[in-house]
Design a protein around this motif. Structure first.
Motif, PDB file in Angstrom:
ATOM      1  N   ALA A 203     -20.219 -32.857  42.798  1.00  0.00           N
ATOM      2  CA  ALA A 203     -20.149 -33.333  41.407  1.00  0.00           C
ATOM      3  C   ALA A 203     -21.182 -32.614  40.542  1.00  0.00           C
ATOM      4  O   ALA A 203     -21.434 -33.013  39.413  1.00  0.00           O
ATOM      5  N   LEU A 204     -21.792 -31.559  41.073  1.00  0.00           N
ATOM      6  CA  LEU A 204     -22.838 -30.817  40.363  1.00  0.00           C
ATOM      7  C   LEU A 204     -22.238 -29.706  39.510  1.00  0.00           C
ATOM      8  O   LEU A 204     -21.133 -29.227  39.803  1.00  0.00           O
ATOM      9  N   PRO A 205     -22.960 -29.254  38.503  1.00  0.00           N
ATOM     10  CA  PRO A 205     -22.512 -28.047  37.808  1.00  0.00           C
ATOM     11  C   PRO A 205     -22.603 -26.836  38.745  1.00  0.00           C
ATOM     12  O   PRO A 205     -23.378 -26.861  39.702  1.00  0.00           O
ATOM     13  N   THR A 209     -28.412 -22.998  41.075  1.00  0.00           N
ATOM     14  CA  THR A 209     -28.586 -22.873  42.521  1.00  0.00           C
ATOM     15  C   THR A 209     -28.018 -24.066  43.290  1.00  0.00           C
ATOM     16  O   THR A 209     -27.328 -23.890  44.297  1.00  0.00           O
ATOM     17  N   HIS A 210     -28.299 -25.268  42.812  1.00  0.00           N
ATOM     18  CA  HIS A 210     -27.937 -26.465  43.573  1.00  0.00           C
ATOM     19  C   HIS A 210     -26.421 -26.538  43.826  1.00  0.00           C
ATOM     20  O   HIS A 210     -25.968 -26.601  44.971  1.00  0.00           O
ATOM     21  N   GLY A 211     -25.632 -26.507  42.756  1.00  0.00           N
ATOM     22  CA  GLY A 211     -24.173 -26.664  42.909  1.00  0.00           C
ATOM     23  C   GLY A 211     -23.490 -25.411  43.417  1.00  0.00           C
ATOM     24  O   GLY A 211     -22.434 -25.486  44.053  1.00  0.00           O
ATOM     25  N   ALA A 231     -17.380 -33.095  37.046  1.00  0.00           N
ATOM     26  CA  ALA A 231     -18.755 -33.427  36.644  1.00  0.00           C
ATOM     27  C   ALA A 231     -19.112 -34.729  37.331  1.00  0.00           C
ATOM     28  O   ALA A 231     -18.254 -35.356  37.963  1.00  0.00           O
ATOM     29  N   PHE A 232     -20.360 -35.152  37.186  1.00  0.00           N
ATOM     30  CA  PHE A 232     -20.738 -36.437  37.772  1.00  0.00           C
ATOM     31  C   PHE A 232     -20.217 -37.569  36.904  1.00  0.00           C
ATOM     32  O   PHE A 232     -20.457 -37.600  35.699  1.00  0.00           O
ATOM     33  N   ASP A 233     -19.507 -38.490  37.532  1.00  0.00           N
ATOM     34  CA  ASP A 233     -19.035 -39.693  36.858  1.00  0.00           C
ATOM     35  C   ASP A 233     -19.083 -40.757  37.951  1.00  0.00           C
ATOM     36  O   ASP A 233     -18.411 -40.632  38.985  1.00  0.00           O
ATOM     37  N   ILE A 255     -29.668 -42.756  40.851  1.00  0.00           N
ATOM     38  CA  ILE A 255     -30.084 -43.835  39.929  1.00  0.00           C
ATOM     39  C   ILE A 255     -28.830 -44.493  39.348  1.00  0.00           C
ATOM     40  O   ILE A 255     -28.713 -45.713  39.276  1.00  0.00           O
ATOM     41  N   ARG A 256     -27.874 -43.679  38.956  1.00  0.00           N
ATOM     42  CA  ARG A 256     -26.649 -44.217  38.337  1.00  0.00           C
ATOM     43  C   ARG A 256     -25.768 -44.943  39.355  1.00  0.00           C
ATOM     44  O   ARG A 256     -25.175 -45.972  39.048  1.00  0.00           O
ATOM     45  N   LEU A 257     -25.692 -44.406  40.572  1.00  0.00           N
ATOM     46  CA  LEU A 257     -24.855 -45.079  41.588  1.00  0.00           C
ATOM     47  C   LEU A 257     -25.407 -46.466  41.904  1.00  0.00           C
ATOM     48  O   LEU A 257     -24.644 -47.419  42.091  1.00  0.00           O
ATOM     49  N   GLY A 406     -32.364 -33.073  36.125  1.00  0.00           N
ATOM     50  CA  GLY A 406     -32.209 -31.878  36.961  1.00  0.00           C
ATOM     51  C   GLY A 406     -32.177 -30.577  36.165  1.00  0.00           C
ATOM     52  O   GLY A 406     -32.135 -29.505  36.743  1.00  0.00           O
ATOM     53  N   TYR A 407     -32.209 -30.660  34.839  1.00  0.00           N
ATOM     54  CA  TYR A 407     -32.265 -29.442  34.021  1.00  0.00           C
ATOM     55  C   TYR A 407     -33.695 -29.187  33.587  1.00  0.00           C
ATOM     56  O   TYR A 407     -34.386 -30.129  33.160  1.00  0.00           O
ATOM     57  N   ASN A 408     -34.105 -27.917  33.620  1.00  0.00           N
ATOM     58  CA  ASN A 408     -35.454 -27.561  33.194  1.00  0.00           C
ATOM     59  C   ASN A 408     -35.497 -27.330  31.694  1.00  0.00           C
ATOM     60  O   ASN A 408     -34.635 -26.650  31.142  1.00  0.00           O
TER      61      ASN A 408
HETATM   62  C1  MCA Z   1     -26.518 -34.057  29.627  1.00  0.00           C
HETATM   63  N1  MCA Z   1     -27.297 -34.386  28.580  1.00  0.00           N
HETATM   64  C2  MCA Z   1     -28.575 -34.328  28.960  1.00  0.00           C
HETATM   65  C3  MCA Z   1     -28.542 -33.922  30.308  1.00  0.00           C
HETATM   66  N2  MCA Z   1     -27.260 -33.761  30.689  1.00  0.00           N
HETATM   67  N3  MCA Z   1     -29.711 -34.562  28.296  1.00  0.00           N
HETATM   68  C4  MCA Z   1     -30.850 -34.399  28.958  1.00  0.00           C
HETATM   69  N4  MCA Z   1     -30.918 -34.016  30.252  1.00  0.00           N
HETATM   70  C5  MCA Z   1     -29.771 -33.771  30.947  1.00  0.00           C
HETATM   71  N5  MCA Z   1     -29.818 -33.383  32.229  1.00  0.00           N
HETATM   72  C6  MCA Z   1     -26.919 -34.821  27.226  1.00  0.00           C
HETATM   73  C7  MCA Z   1     -25.725 -34.103  26.661  1.00  0.00           C
HETATM   74  O1  MCA Z   1     -26.130 -32.968  25.959  1.00  0.00           O
HETATM   75  C8  MCA Z   1     -25.181 -35.162  25.747  1.00  0.00           C
HETATM   76  O2  MCA Z   1     -25.989 -35.210  24.601  1.00  0.00           O
HETATM   77  C9  MCA Z   1     -25.412 -36.440  26.506  1.00  0.00           C
HETATM   78  O3  MCA Z   1     -26.523 -36.174  27.363  1.00  0.00           O
HETATM   79  C10 MCA Z   1     -24.215 -36.879  27.328  1.00  0.00           C
HETATM   80  O4  MCA Z   1     -23.625 -35.739  27.964  1.00  0.00           O
HETATM   81  P1  MCA Z   1     -22.838 -35.832  29.341  1.00  0.00           P
HETATM   82  O5  MCA Z   1     -22.251 -34.520  29.690  1.00  0.00           O
HETATM   83  O6  MCA Z   1     -21.958 -37.049  29.305  1.00  0.00           O
HETATM   84  O7  MCA Z   1     -24.044 -36.034  30.300  1.00  0.00           O
HETATM   85  P2  MCA Z   1     -24.131 -36.777  31.615  1.00  0.00           P
HETATM   86  O8  MCA Z   1     -22.839 -36.898  32.307  1.00  0.00           O
HETATM   87  O9  MCA Z   1     -24.882 -38.021  31.342  1.00  0.00           O
HETATM   88  O10 MCA Z   1     -25.011 -35.717  32.467  1.00  0.00           O
HETATM   89  C11 MCA Z   1     -26.160 -36.052  33.106  1.00  0.00           C
HETATM   90  C12 MCA Z   1     -26.168 -35.380  34.479  1.00  0.00           C
HETATM   91  C13 MCA Z   1     -26.065 -33.864  34.302  1.00  0.00           C
HETATM   92  C14 MCA Z   1     -25.009 -35.891  35.319  1.00  0.00           C
HETATM   93  C15 MCA Z   1     -27.471 -35.775  35.149  1.00  0.00           C
HETATM   94  O11 MCA Z   1     -27.104 -33.404  33.446  1.00  0.00           O
HETATM   95  C16 MCA Z   1     -26.092 -33.107  35.579  1.00  0.00           C
HETATM   96  O12 MCA Z   1     -25.077 -32.950  36.262  1.00  0.00           O
HETATM   97  N6  MCA Z   1     -27.267 -32.602  35.984  1.00  0.00           N
HETATM   98  C17 MCA Z   1     -27.425 -31.780  37.168  1.00  0.00           C
HETATM   99  C18 MCA Z   1     -28.270 -30.603  36.864  1.00  0.00           C
HETATM  100  C19 MCA Z   1     -28.378 -29.642  38.044  1.00  0.00           C
HETATM  101  O13 MCA Z   1     -27.442 -29.367  38.762  1.00  0.00           O
HETATM  102  N7  MCA Z   1     -29.566 -29.104  38.255  1.00  0.00           N
HETATM  103  C20 MCA Z   1     -29.832 -28.183  39.353  1.00  0.00           C
HETATM  104  C21 MCA Z   1     -30.643 -27.038  38.877  1.00  0.00           C
HETATM  105  P3  MCA Z   1     -25.409 -35.386  23.148  1.00  0.00           P
HETATM  106  O14 MCA Z   1     -24.727 -36.735  23.179  1.00  0.00           O
HETATM  107  O15 MCA Z   1     -26.622 -35.339  22.299  1.00  0.00           O
HETATM  108  O16 MCA Z   1     -24.474 -34.247  22.955  1.00  0.00           O
HETATM  109  S1  MCA Z   1     -31.020 -25.951  40.309  1.00  0.00           S
HETATM  110  C22 MCA Z   1     -32.578 -26.441  40.644  1.00  0.00           C
HETATM  111  O17 MCA Z   1     -33.166 -27.162  39.902  1.00  0.00           O
HETATM  112  C23 MCA Z   1     -33.303 -26.068  41.896  1.00  0.00           C
HETATM  113  C24 MCA Z   1     -32.978 -24.742  42.451  1.00  0.00           C
HETATM  114  C25 MCA Z   1     -33.061 -27.124  42.942  1.00  0.00           C
HETATM  115  O18 MCA Z   1     -34.056 -27.465  43.618  1.00  0.00           O
HETATM  116  O19 MCA Z   1     -31.937 -27.569  43.066  1.00  0.00           O
END
Ligand code: MCA
Ligand code: AMP
Length: 503
Positions: A203-205, A209-211, A231-233, A255-257, A406-408
């Motif tokens: 369910a990751l992007p 790296t992670h997804g 996506a995550f839902d 946290i959401r689950l 999870g986003y920097n």
């Molecule tokens: C979405 N929004 C966020 C984030 N994600 N705001 C802050 N931080 C976020 N992470 C905003 C959107 O722009 C939108 O804002 C509103 O939140 C709702 O968007 P939506 O798409 O519905 O978001 P969501 O479904 O709530 O997404 C949250 C999420 C997602 C599920 C946690 O961000 C996600 O899948 N994160 C995973 C990130 C990841 O894969 N990181 C790995 C990096 P507006 O309403 O203002 O438009 S790799 C890494 O770090 C290293 C290598 C490692 O160790 O893995």
């Protein structure tokens, strides 16, 4: 080691009709499809003029096609360069000019914005790729051969470039080789006991790296399958979990689950493993999760530049608040951040990493690369210590970085964008605890005109400049920023004052 694709392919199931990716309410992609579709796309890349060593930049919705394009790039010796779908035109302009890709692949709905941007940046070709097989790239590949001779590669040849922001503003392209990705993926396969029987819930992007590497490469390296969600839902994850054996996620997923009453011990009693990473998992969530489900989440620690570095054990204690042991082949040491002196066990310092997983350097930034290595060790910028049992704990960051969901997010980048606004004299951006995202972004702004306090005007003016996940979720106006004797903003003071912004 050969081309990463060939190393992965050696583990595909003998019966190629086995599924690789199952999309609920959508098609099943088999391993025969993986071979045929990646070959067609690799042939199409050649027709479009993409040569070995060329960059292929992609900003497209999550899809199996995008994974096939990743494999096609590996096979053709091209460098895959995925980009966060949230990046704005301004952010993309920088990546295009910095990476000079031979091809940019975008969402069909963004073509009107991307095509002129690409032309101005000198990108020779733009193709499109939609969520469900749509777009010019896949259409153009339809007539191409299902056979392609995968190019031989050396360990140090580049497979991908992933951009990570920097504390000083400019994003840096981390160069990852075939050898980097292969070593980490096969190490994780053994460490986490992945087998062909596994079904990974994805369910990751797939632009990080992670997804992309941790999740997808592991499935390919075991010939197992994944349930591929867009996506995550939480409710869709709960629906799919009964068919999965392993799930990977950022802490926000867990946290959401836990907020869902339907997320019960019975629902996940068949699961083999839950893995968390990309951001700190709080000990409270770890505990709550294990009380609710009986599963101890396995937390691991990685970086874009290094893939995965440490992991809690599969069999031994998975200790909440730690990121476990260095992975086999990975060496970790703790150093004094200023002097670089290696510190004795138990002391807190900066985490430094060496191993076959560590990247080759930043794209066209030799000085920056050199500055981030010390005696062959990569300086992570994370602060931590190693306990007497060899477990690594991360206690803070030497780098000014916010991790939200999870986003920097680099405060320097957001501050620069805010400081350019005519209403602003100066600003400081901090991360404070957020119950859902781990950390939330707060902007502290000193206005030019005393009394100005229109936070919506500030965030509104940032819309075209910053990806939405970087947007401050709260804007606070002050007359002046707390500064030390050197004139440096005291962010610790601000974090203390505004720490309860989201509670
Ligand atoms: C979405 N929004 C966020 C984030 N994600 N705001 C802050 N931080 C976020 N992470 C905003 C959107 O722009 C939108 O804002 C509103 O939140 C709702 O968007 P939506 O798409 O519905 O978001 P969501 O479904 O709530 O997404 C949250 C999420 C997602 C599920 C946690 O961000 C996600 O899948 N994160 C995973 C990130 C990841 O894969 N990181 C790995 C990096 P507006 O309403 O203002 O438009 S790799 C890494 O770090 C290293 C290598 C490692 O160790 O893995
Ligand atoms: P990125 O540059 O997106 O790859 O993010 C890497 C950073 O994420 C690391 O330097 C850490 O600060 C953080 N990180 C990744 N995994 C963990 C974890 N399990 N616990 C704490 N921080 C983590």
């Amino acid at each position: 080691m050969p081309n990463l694709y060939d190393s992965l392919r050696a583990n595909f199931p003998a019966d190629r009709r086995q599924p690789f990716a199952v999309e609920p309410d959508g098609p099943v992609t088999t391993y025969a499809d993986v071979e045929a579709r990646s070959a067609r796309l690799a042939n199409r890349l050649r027709e479009l003029g993409v040569e070995q060593g060329d960059r292929v930049a992609v900003q497209a919705p999550k899809s199996v096609d995008m994974l096939m394009l990743y494999l096609a790039c590996l096979r053709a010796g091209a460098i895959f360069l995925p980009l966060n779908t949230a990046y704005t035109a301004g952010e993309l302009d920088y990546f295009m000019r910095d990476a000079s890709p031979a091809l940019f692949v975008c969402d069909p709905v963004s073509l009107g914005t991307i095509a002129p941007l690409a032309e101005a940046a000198g990108v020779p070709r733009v193709e499109t790729m939609g969520a469900a097989g749509a777009g010019s790239l896949v259409e153009g590949a339809q007539g191409c051969s299902e056979l392609f001779d995968t190019v031989a590669m050396a360990d140090e040849d580049l497979a991908a470039i992933l951009y990570t922001s920097g504390t000083t503003g400019r994003s840096k392209g981390a160069m990852l080789s075939h050898g980097n990705l292969a070593s980490n993926c096969f190490t994780l396969r053994d460490y986490w006991r992945f087998t062909a029987e596994d079904v990974l819930l994805h369910a990751l992007p797939i632009f990080h790296t992670h997804g992309l590497f941790v999740a997808t490469n592991l499935v390919l390296a075991t010939g197992s399958q994944m349930i591929f969600l867009p996506a995550f839902d939480a409710s869709r994850v709960i629906e799919a979990l009964p068919r999965a054996t392993v799930m990977m996620g950022v802490p926000t997923f867990y946290i959401r689950l836990l907020k869902e009453p339907a997320f019960t011990r019975e629902l996940v009693s068949h699961m083999r493993l839950f893995i968390s990473g990309s951001a700190p998992l709080s000990a409270d969530i770890h505990r709550e999760f294990s009380e609710r489900t009986g599963h101890a989440i396995l937390e691991r620690y990685g970086m874009t530049e290094t893939n995965m570095n440490t992991s809690n054990p599969y069999d031994g204690d998975r200790i909440a608040g730690t990121v476990g042991h260095p992975l086999p082949g990975v060496s970790i040491r703790i150093a004094d951040p200023e002097s670089g002196r290696v510190l004795p066990q138990g002391e807190i310092g900066v985490i430094e990493i060496q191993g076959p997983n560590v990247f080759l350097g930043y794209w066209q930034m030799p000085e920056k690369t050199a500055a981030e290595f010390r005696d062959g060790y990569f300086i992570s910028g994370d602060l931590g210590f190693i306990d007497e049992r060899g477990y690594v704990s991360i206690v803070g960051r030497a780098k000014d970085l916010i991790i939200s969901g999870g986003y920097n997010i680099y405060p320097a980048e957001v501050e620069t964008a805010i400081d350019e606004l005519p209403q602003v004299r100066e600003s400081a951006v901090i991360g404070v605890p957020h119950p859902d995202m781990g950390e939330g972004v707060v902007a502290v702004v000193v206005p030019r005109e005393p009394g100005f306090a229109d936070g919506a005007a500030i965030t509104g003016a940032l819309t075209d400049k910053l990806a939405r996940f970087k947007m401050p979720r709260r804007v606070v106006f002050v007359d002046e920023l707390p500064k030390n004797g050197m004139g440096k903003v005291q962010k610790t003071v601000l974090r203390e004052q505004l720490g309860d912004s989201f509670s």
